[in-house]
Structure formats: structure tokens, C-alpha cells
Write an enzyme that holds these catalytic residues in place. Structure first.
Site, mmCIF file in Angstrom:
data_model
loop_
_atom_site.group_PDB
_atom_site.id
_atom_site.type_symbol
_atom_site.label_atom_id
_atom_site.label_comp_id
_atom_site.label_asym_id
_atom_site.label_seq_id
_atom_site.Cartn_x
_atom_site.Cartn_y
_atom_site.Cartn_z
ATOM 1 N N LYS A 161 39.390 28.826 -28.221
ATOM 2 C CA LYS A 161 39.572 27.397 -27.994
ATOM 3 C C LYS A 161 40.545 26.815 -29.018
ATOM 4 O O LYS A 161 41.419 26.025 -28.671
ATOM 5 C CB LYS A 161 38.242 26.656 -28.052
ATOM 6 C CG LYS A 161 38.356 25.193 -27.645
ATOM 7 C CD LYS A 161 37.103 24.389 -27.920
ATOM 8 C CE LYS A 161 35.946 24.751 -27.047
ATOM 9 N NZ LYS A 161 34.788 23.839 -27.229
ATOM 10 N N ASP A 191 33.279 18.669 -26.362
ATOM 11 C CA ASP A 191 32.234 19.388 -25.658
ATOM 12 C C ASP A 191 32.693 19.466 -24.218
ATOM 13 O O ASP A 191 33.246 18.499 -23.673
ATOM 14 C CB ASP A 191 30.870 18.708 -25.779
ATOM 15 C CG ASP A 191 29.723 19.688 -25.517
ATOM 16 O OD1 ASP A 191 29.940 20.913 -25.645
ATOM 17 O OD2 ASP A 191 28.623 19.240 -25.187
ATOM 18 N N THR A 224 35.910 23.604 -34.141
ATOM 19 C CA THR A 224 35.326 24.533 -33.185
ATOM 20 C C THR A 224 35.207 25.895 -33.836
ATOM 21 O O THR A 224 36.097 26.301 -34.592
ATOM 22 C CB THR A 224 36.146 24.641 -31.887
ATOM 23 O OG1 THR A 224 35.518 25.603 -31.023
ATOM 24 C CG2 THR A 224 37.586 25.046 -32.136
#
Length: 197
Positions: A12, A73, A7
Site C-alpha cells: 500500500k 481505511d 500504513t
């Protein structure tokens, strides 16, 4: 054992490092980020589903890095909008828009609806892929409502708008630790971590 967290979102990656196990059996796991692979180029999210995008990112990152990779996702699905923004959550207001523009578009899209008509869920699909292209998938869901405005300073994306089901707080009003105990991402990555060998 080394695993790449595929990522480009530093927040995140930080969240995932808090969620994922530090050891599997007697193997210590070192989680690397894209910063450890400056030449690695992540693919564009061209999938039509969250699953397709998670697979695409994890497989390509694992292939280029030569080690196992975890990718995901995540989409926000709003019932009153027939599941939108969904797979286009990060690009809801346009291809190069920022999170604030996405949030404002979402609030505008729900204008005039009562709180009870603003049901929504965050859905995360996590993918663990090997350099050889094999992969495993896991899903996590967190239900809630879309509020009428921004509340809270923590988190990112739609967190200031998303009121967690069974709570009176948005995700952005929770501490990182509180969020990580209940989040859609935690649910997906806890499931996928059981598949790490």
C-alpha cells in the site's frame, strides 16, 4: 515537507508513493513510512466505520511522529452480502486470517450467485491529520463485480477476485500503473492531497 504514510502494508505504501504528488506548489514532499519511526505504535482498528478507523490511525500516527500523517481505511462492500465485509474486510474470515482465507470465505459466501448478482465496490476513506489532532477526510470508490475465482498475479487482498466495472479484468490482472490510474485509493488520495498545505 515531510508526511508520514501511516500504513504497515508495504504494498500500500508503494502504491501511495506512486499516487501522491511529489511537490505542492514549490514545496517538495518527502513521504516517510512506519519504518522511519520504529517506536511508533499504530492503534488497533476499533472504529465501527471506515471513517472512524482512518481518523484514528492518522491522528495517532501524526501525534506520535510529530509530523502530518496520511492514513486510510478501505473496505470491500458486496451488495448481496448487505455491504459485508465492509469495515471488517481485512478480518472477514477471522481476526488472524490471511488474505487467501478472506478471499475463500468471500467466494463461499457468494456461491450459487450469478455474476450480475455479485456487484461490489471498494471504498477508501483517506485522512490527513496534524500532530495537533486536526484532520481532513476524502473518499474514493471503485465499482465492479466479484468473480468466481482468482485471476491475476498483481495487487493484494481481494484484487484477484474484483472485476473492474467496464473492464473484463480483475485488479490483479492490471499493472500497478493501470490500477493506480483508476483505483478507489487513487481517487481518495488525489482528493486529500489537494488539502495538503
Amino acid at each position: 515537507m515531510k508526511i508520514l504514510l501511516a500504513t504497515g502494508n508495504e504494498q500500500k505504501a508503494k502504491e501511495l508513493k506512486c499516487i501522491l504528488p511529489k511537490n505542492i506548489g514549490n514545496k517538495e514532499i518527502e513521504y516517510l513510512t512506519l519504518g522511519d519511526f520504529p517506536d511508533l505504535r499504530m492503534p488497533e482498528e476499533t472504529g465501527k466505520t471506515l471513517e472512524e478507523n482512518a481518523i484514528l490511525k492518522a491522528r495517532e500516527a501524526a501525534r506520535q511522529a510529530g509530523i502530518a500523517a496520511l492514513a486510510d481505511d478501505t473496505g470491500l462492500e458486496v451488495d448481496a452480502l448487505n455491504g459485508e465485509p465492509g469495515v471488517r474486510s481485512a478480518r472477514y474470515a477471522g481476526e488472524y486470517c490471511d488474505p487467501d482465507e478472506n478471499n475463500r470465505k468471500l467466494l463461499d459466501s457468494l456461491d450459487g450467485l450469478f455474476l450480475g448478482q455479485r456487484t461490489a465496490r471498494f471504498k477508501t476513506v483517506a485522512c490527513l491529520a496534524t500532530p495537533e489532532g486536526e484532520y481532513e477526510l476524502a473518499e474514493g470508490v471503485l465499482g465492479g463485480l466479484i468473480g468466481f475465482g482468482y485471476r491475476g498475479e498483481n495487487g493484494f487482498g481481494y484484487d484477484p477476485l474484483f472485476i473492474v466495472k467496464g473492464k473484463s479484468k480483475t485488479l490483479a490482472e492490471l499493472t500497478l500503473d493501470e490500477k493506480n490510474k483508476i483505483s478507489h485509493r487513487r481517487k481518495a488520495f488525489e482528493k486529500i492531497s489537494k488539502k495538503i498545505k
